[in-house]
Enzyme design. Structure first.
Site, PDB file in Angstrom:
ATOM      1  NE  ARG A 139      -3.736  -2.606  -6.337  1.00 56.72           N
ATOM      2  CZ  ARG A 139      -3.243  -2.364  -5.025  1.00 56.72           C
ATOM      3  NH1 ARG A 139      -2.764  -2.770  -4.332  1.00 56.72           N
ATOM      4  NH2 ARG A 139      -4.006  -1.415  -4.117  1.00 56.72           N
TER       5      ARG A 139
ATOM      6  CE  LYS B 288       2.389  -4.014   3.618  1.00 53.42           C
ATOM      7  NZ  LYS B 288       2.342  -3.677   5.384  1.00 53.42           N
ATOM      8  CG  ASP B 289       0.020  -6.664  -0.620  1.00 47.00           C
ATOM      9  OD1 ASP B 289      -0.018  -6.084   0.850  1.00 47.00           O
ATOM     10  OD2 ASP B 289      -0.006  -4.791  -1.309  1.00 47.00           O
TER      11      ASP B 289
ATOM     12  CG  LEU C 241      -5.709  -8.696  12.118  1.00 44.77           C
ATOM     13  CD1 LEU C 241      -6.293  -9.959  12.044  1.00 44.77           C
ATOM     14  CD2 LEU C 241      -7.138  -7.993  13.345  1.00 44.77           C
ATOM     15  NE  ARG C 242       2.419  -6.520   9.863  1.00 42.40           N
ATOM     16  CZ  ARG C 242       2.778  -5.125   9.887  1.00 42.40           C
ATOM     17  NH1 ARG C 242       4.230  -4.700  11.093  1.00 42.40           N
ATOM     18  NH2 ARG C 242       2.478  -4.223   9.862  1.00 42.40           N
ATOM     19  NE  ARG C 243       1.511  -1.245   9.667  1.00 37.47           N
ATOM     20  CZ  ARG C 243       1.140  -1.089   8.540  1.00 37.47           C
ATOM     21  NH1 ARG C 243      -0.042  -0.993   8.651  1.00 37.47           N
ATOM     22  NH2 ARG C 243       1.873  -1.175   7.885  1.00 37.47           N
TER      23      ARG C 243
ATOM     24  NE  ARG D 196      -9.364  -1.804   3.503  1.00 40.89           N
ATOM     25  CZ  ARG D 196      -8.676  -2.818   2.754  1.00 40.89           C
ATOM     26  NH1 ARG D 196      -7.382  -2.252   3.222  1.00 40.89           N
ATOM     27  NH2 ARG D 196      -8.562  -2.740   2.142  1.00 40.89           N
TER      28      ARG D 196
ATOM     29  CG  ASN E 168      -5.855   4.878  -2.424  1.00 40.52           C
ATOM     30  OD1 ASN E 168      -5.682   6.231  -0.954  1.00 40.52           O
ATOM     31  ND2 ASN E 168      -6.796   4.898  -3.336  1.00 40.52           N
TER      32      ASN E 168
ATOM     33  NE  ARG F  71      -5.068   2.249   4.815  1.00 43.08           N
ATOM     34  CZ  ARG F  71      -4.517   1.404   5.408  1.00 43.08           C
ATOM     35  NH1 ARG F  71      -3.897   1.135   6.727  1.00 43.08           N
ATOM     36  NH2 ARG F  71      -5.530   0.349   4.683  1.00 43.08           N
TER      37      ARG F  71
ATOM     38  CB  CYS G 182      -2.720 -11.269   4.163  1.00 41.96           C
ATOM     39  SG  CYS G 182      -4.112 -10.919   3.416  1.00 41.96           S
TER      40      CYS G 182
HETATM   41  C1  DPM Z   1      -0.162  -6.054   4.792  1.00 43.35           C
HETATM   42  C2  DPM Z   1      -1.183  -5.602   5.536  1.00 43.35           C
HETATM   43  C3  DPM Z   1      -0.830  -4.391   5.402  1.00 43.35           C
HETATM   44  C4  DPM Z   1      -0.687  -4.420   3.777  1.00 43.35           C
HETATM   45  C5  DPM Z   1      -0.728  -6.488   6.702  1.00 43.35           C
HETATM   46  C6  DPM Z   1       0.033  -5.665   7.629  1.00 43.35           C
HETATM   47  C7  DPM Z   1      -1.750  -3.192   5.689  1.00 43.35           C
HETATM   48  C8  DPM Z   1      -2.912  -3.297   5.863  1.00 43.35           C
HETATM   49  C9  DPM Z   1      -3.475  -1.852   6.806  1.00 43.35           C
HETATM   50  C10 DPM Z   1      -0.607  -7.793   4.425  1.00 43.35           C
HETATM   51  N1  DPM Z   1      -0.722  -5.690   3.263  1.00 43.35           N
HETATM   52  O1  DPM Z   1       0.880  -4.752   7.534  1.00 43.35           O
HETATM   53  O2  DPM Z   1       0.326  -5.774   8.842  1.00 43.35           O
HETATM   54  O3  DPM Z   1      -3.139  -1.597   7.292  1.00 43.35           O
HETATM   55  O4  DPM Z   1      -4.909  -2.292   6.173  1.00 43.35           O
HETATM   56  C11 DPM Z   1       0.326  -2.606   1.642  1.00 43.35           C
HETATM   57  C12 DPM Z   1       0.847  -1.611   2.430  1.00 43.35           C
HETATM   58  C13 DPM Z   1       1.936  -2.030   1.653  1.00 43.35           C
HETATM   59  C14 DPM Z   1       2.158  -2.522   1.073  1.00 43.35           C
HETATM   60  C15 DPM Z   1       0.512  -0.151   3.203  1.00 43.35           C
HETATM   61  C16 DPM Z   1       0.978  -0.355   4.289  1.00 43.35           C
HETATM   62  C17 DPM Z   1       3.221  -0.149   1.402  1.00 43.35           C
HETATM   63  C18 DPM Z   1       4.568  -0.970   2.444  1.00 43.35           C
HETATM   64  C19 DPM Z   1       5.444  -2.023   1.205  1.00 43.35           C
HETATM   65  C20 DPM Z   1      -1.102  -3.711   2.488  1.00 43.35           C
HETATM   66  N2  DPM Z   1       1.088  -3.400   0.955  1.00 43.35           N
HETATM   67  O5  DPM Z   1       1.479  -1.339   4.959  1.00 43.35           O
HETATM   68  O6  DPM Z   1       1.475   0.664   5.155  1.00 43.35           O
HETATM   69  O7  DPM Z   1       5.179  -2.381   0.329  1.00 43.35           O
HETATM   70  O8  DPM Z   1       5.836  -3.293   2.198  1.00 43.35           O
END
Ligand code: DPM
Length: 358
Positions: A24, A96-97, A146-148, A165, A167, A171, A259
């Protein structure tokens, strides 16, 4: 079936294959892809690596909350299409994505050593020195997870939570340049990779906020049939991280969570033991089911013969003991079943409905 593979003739007349890595265009995705490319170049100095950058639907609609868009494959679909068409051979993702079931034809060929998997607090500069405990009452915390939100609402009821929201760059800009948020919550791993570790004011331990399945680990996605590339990337596997992440992914898959569900985990490898704590939450965190289980993950050097039987929650890890992989996957499923028996399904169904209705 060979597609449009690309070859290059070197100075000495030798023909070698060009390996293309899709990414990306976001800065974090570029950094992550570059770091894996760097590792591969060290390991295989003779291989020609090219990086192909593309923008995905997920990047184009960054202002909609992820949990509202719903589809987990949003950021990954277009990269997978390019993989399928042989336009690229390797795609690097944040694990995690990636959904717990990959579309047919794709597999995770490597999971790299996990960075700090925890979430971090990034404060508005005017709040320097404060913590989630000491921020003024009704301070607004930005997170779209939602998890946090579920965990932190329960733990810090004096605070308020709102979506944010975009990147990581967007933020941090929204945090610093406006007065909307007192702090935001982000994964420590992403901040570290972007070089923004100095903005972390607090790391959240499991008692405050458990992390997302796969958080902090990078995954290398490849075509499941491409044996050469699979073998090439498999040396990047970090066995402890693989076992932890397989148990976490099996837990999430068994819960049928995507997710955008309030599901959190914490794993540890100590000697030959793998410990998994997993939890599901209602949106306000008031309802919570949480349990810990462990298993032995002895390395027996019994490596699987057929690649087929060695896929665990989308991960191909022929270089890791098959009995350890099976034990890790079973641990995740057993823990999920234990929570399902206590009513986890109801909590998740309600959370999903409420979130869709918002
Ligand atoms: C997923 C979540 C988020 C990302 C959901 C979660 C955060 C979404 C948000 C599945 N993917 O964590 O509960 O805050 O709106 C994401 C990030 C990274 C990978 C950024 C982040 C970097 C960390 C990594 C977005 N995906 O979580 O701050 O590589 O694990």
């Amino acid at each position: 079936m060979e597609g449009p593979l690309k070859y290059i003739r070197e100075g000495n007349g030798k023909v070698s294959r060009v390996i293309r890595m899709g990414t990306r265009k976001s800065q974090l995705a570029r950094i992550q892809t570059d770091s894996v490319a760097g590792r591969l170049r060290e390991l295989y100095p003779d291989v020609h690596l090219e990086i192909v950058a593309m923008s995905t639907i997920g990047d184009k609609i960054l202002d909609t909350a992820l949990s509202k868009i719903g589809e987990k494959s949003l950021f990954t679909k277009e990269l997978e299409n390019a993989l399928e068409r042989n336009e690229v051979d390797i795609v690097v993702h944040s694990l995690k994505d990636l959904p717990t079931s990959l579309p047919p034809g794709f597999t995770i060929g490597a999971i790299l050593q996990r960075e700090n998997p925890h979430d971090a607090v990034v404060l508005h500069p005017k709040n320097a020195g404060l913590t989630l405990d000491s921020l003024p009452e009704k301070s607004v915390i930005g997170t779209s997870s939602l998890r946090r939100a579920a965990q932190l609402k329960k733990r810090f009821p004096q605070l308020e939570f709102e979506n944010i929201r975009g990147n990581l760059n967007t933020r941090l800009k929204k945090l610093d340049e406006k007065d909307d948020y007192a702090a935001i919550i982000l994964a420590a791993a992403g901040l570290k990779r972007m070089g923004w570790e100095s903005r972390i004011s607090q790391i959240l331990g499991p008692e405050d906020c458990m992390y997302a399945v796969g958080q902090g680990a990078l995954a290398v996605e490849v075509r499941a049939q491409d044996k050469d590339i699979l073998e090439m990337v498999s040396v990047l596997h970090h066995p402890d991280t693989v076992l932890q992440c397989i148990s976490e992914r099996a837990f999430l898959r068994q819960l049928e969570g995507g997710c955008s569900v309030p599901v959190a985990v914490h794993t540890e490898v100590k000697g030959s033991m793998l410990y998994l704590t997993g939890a599901v939450y209602s949106l306000d965190g008031a309802d919570c089911l949480k349990d810990t289980m462990q298993t032995v993950v002895e390395i027996d050097n019994k490596v699987s013969e057929s690649a087929q039987e060695c896929v665990h929650v989308g991960v191909t890890a022929n270089s890791v003991s098959s009995s350890a992989l099976e034990a890790a996957e079973k641990l995740g499923m057993d823990l999920a079943n234990a929570l399902l028996n206590k009513g986890a399904k109801d909590i998740l169904t309600t959370a999903r409905k409420l979130n869709d209705a918002r």
